[in-house]
Design a protein around this motif. Sequence first.
Motif, PDB file in Angstrom:
ATOM      1  N   SER A 264     -17.917  21.478 -42.321  1.00  0.00           N
ATOM      2  CA  SER A 264     -18.406  20.586 -43.379  1.00  0.00           C
ATOM      3  C   SER A 264     -17.254  20.157 -44.288  1.00  0.00           C
ATOM      4  O   SER A 264     -17.167  18.990 -44.674  1.00  0.00           O
ATOM      5  CB  SER A 264     -19.491  21.270 -44.209  1.00  0.00           C
ATOM      6  OG  SER A 264     -20.643  21.465 -43.445  1.00  0.00           O
ATOM      7  N   ALA A 265     -16.383  21.096 -44.627  1.00  0.00           N
ATOM      8  CA  ALA A 265     -15.219  20.764 -45.466  1.00  0.00           C
ATOM      9  C   ALA A 265     -14.295  19.795 -44.739  1.00  0.00           C
ATOM     10  O   ALA A 265     -13.774  18.848 -45.338  1.00  0.00           O
ATOM     11  CB  ALA A 265     -14.465  22.034 -45.856  1.00  0.00           C
ATOM     12  N   VAL A 266     -14.099  20.009 -43.449  1.00  0.00           N
ATOM     13  CA  VAL A 266     -13.258  19.094 -42.656  1.00  0.00           C
ATOM     14  C   VAL A 266     -13.871  17.697 -42.660  1.00  0.00           C
ATOM     15  O   VAL A 266     -13.179  16.704 -42.910  1.00  0.00           O
ATOM     16  CB  VAL A 266     -13.082  19.616 -41.209  1.00  0.00           C
ATOM     17  CG1 VAL A 266     -12.463  18.559 -40.306  1.00  0.00           C
ATOM     18  CG2 VAL A 266     -12.241  20.884 -41.202  1.00  0.00           C
ATOM     19  N   LEU A 267     -15.153  17.607 -42.413  1.00  0.00           N
ATOM     20  CA  LEU A 267     -15.814  16.303 -42.356  1.00  0.00           C
ATOM     21  C   LEU A 267     -15.830  15.606 -43.715  1.00  0.00           C
ATOM     22  O   LEU A 267     -15.843  14.381 -43.778  1.00  0.00           O
ATOM     23  CB  LEU A 267     -17.231  16.444 -41.812  1.00  0.00           C
ATOM     24  CG  LEU A 267     -17.303  16.835 -40.339  1.00  0.00           C
ATOM     25  CD1 LEU A 267     -18.726  17.209 -39.955  1.00  0.00           C
ATOM     26  CD2 LEU A 267     -16.777  15.715 -39.453  1.00  0.00           C
ATOM     27  N   ARG A 268     -15.805  16.369 -44.809  1.00  0.00           N
ATOM     28  CA  ARG A 268     -15.701  15.778 -46.145  1.00  0.00           C
ATOM     29  C   ARG A 268     -14.269  15.353 -46.458  1.00  0.00           C
ATOM     30  O   ARG A 268     -14.022  14.649 -47.421  1.00  0.00           O
ATOM     31  CB  ARG A 268     -16.136  16.782 -47.223  1.00  0.00           C
ATOM     32  CG  ARG A 268     -17.599  16.967 -47.379  1.00  0.00           C
ATOM     33  CD  ARG A 268     -17.943  17.732 -48.655  1.00  0.00           C
ATOM     34  NE  ARG A 268     -17.082  18.876 -48.955  1.00  0.00           N
ATOM     35  CZ  ARG A 268     -17.275  20.107 -48.497  1.00  0.00           C
ATOM     36  NH1 ARG A 268     -18.297  20.366 -47.700  1.00  0.00           N
ATOM     37  NH2 ARG A 268     -16.462  21.081 -48.833  1.00  0.00           N
ATOM     38  N   GLY A 269     -13.315  15.833 -45.650  1.00  0.00           N
ATOM     39  CA  GLY A 269     -11.908  15.536 -45.906  1.00  0.00           C
ATOM     40  C   GLY A 269     -11.314  16.415 -46.986  1.00  0.00           C
ATOM     41  O   GLY A 269     -10.305  16.070 -47.591  1.00  0.00           O
TER      42      GLY A 269
END
Length: 96
Positions: free
Chosen positions: A63-68
């Motif tokens: 989720s953190a990766v997808l939020r950048g």
Amino acid sequence: MRYEDDNGNTKFVTDFKGFTMLRAVSKYSTNDICKGRARMYLDEDTDVDVKASMRFGEGSFMSAVLRGDLLDAMRKADEGNYQALVQGLIKKEIEL
């Protein structure tokens, strides 16, 4: 990687920073599950609606990766994913 939400608004699965982080995870991670998920998000043949629906079920790291959100992703990463992000930074493949 854009889709329309339930209200007809255009949304993106991730931004450019998230895209660069997905690439690093897909190339360098030793965590096969996260590596496979990252490759799925990068795969142009996977329907964007599938990607959008899967996004809501991801764990804290992905989720953190997808939020950048690089710092949050590094905090929540296991060793294999942490090292993948570090490699991406060292090789200047992750957008800051």
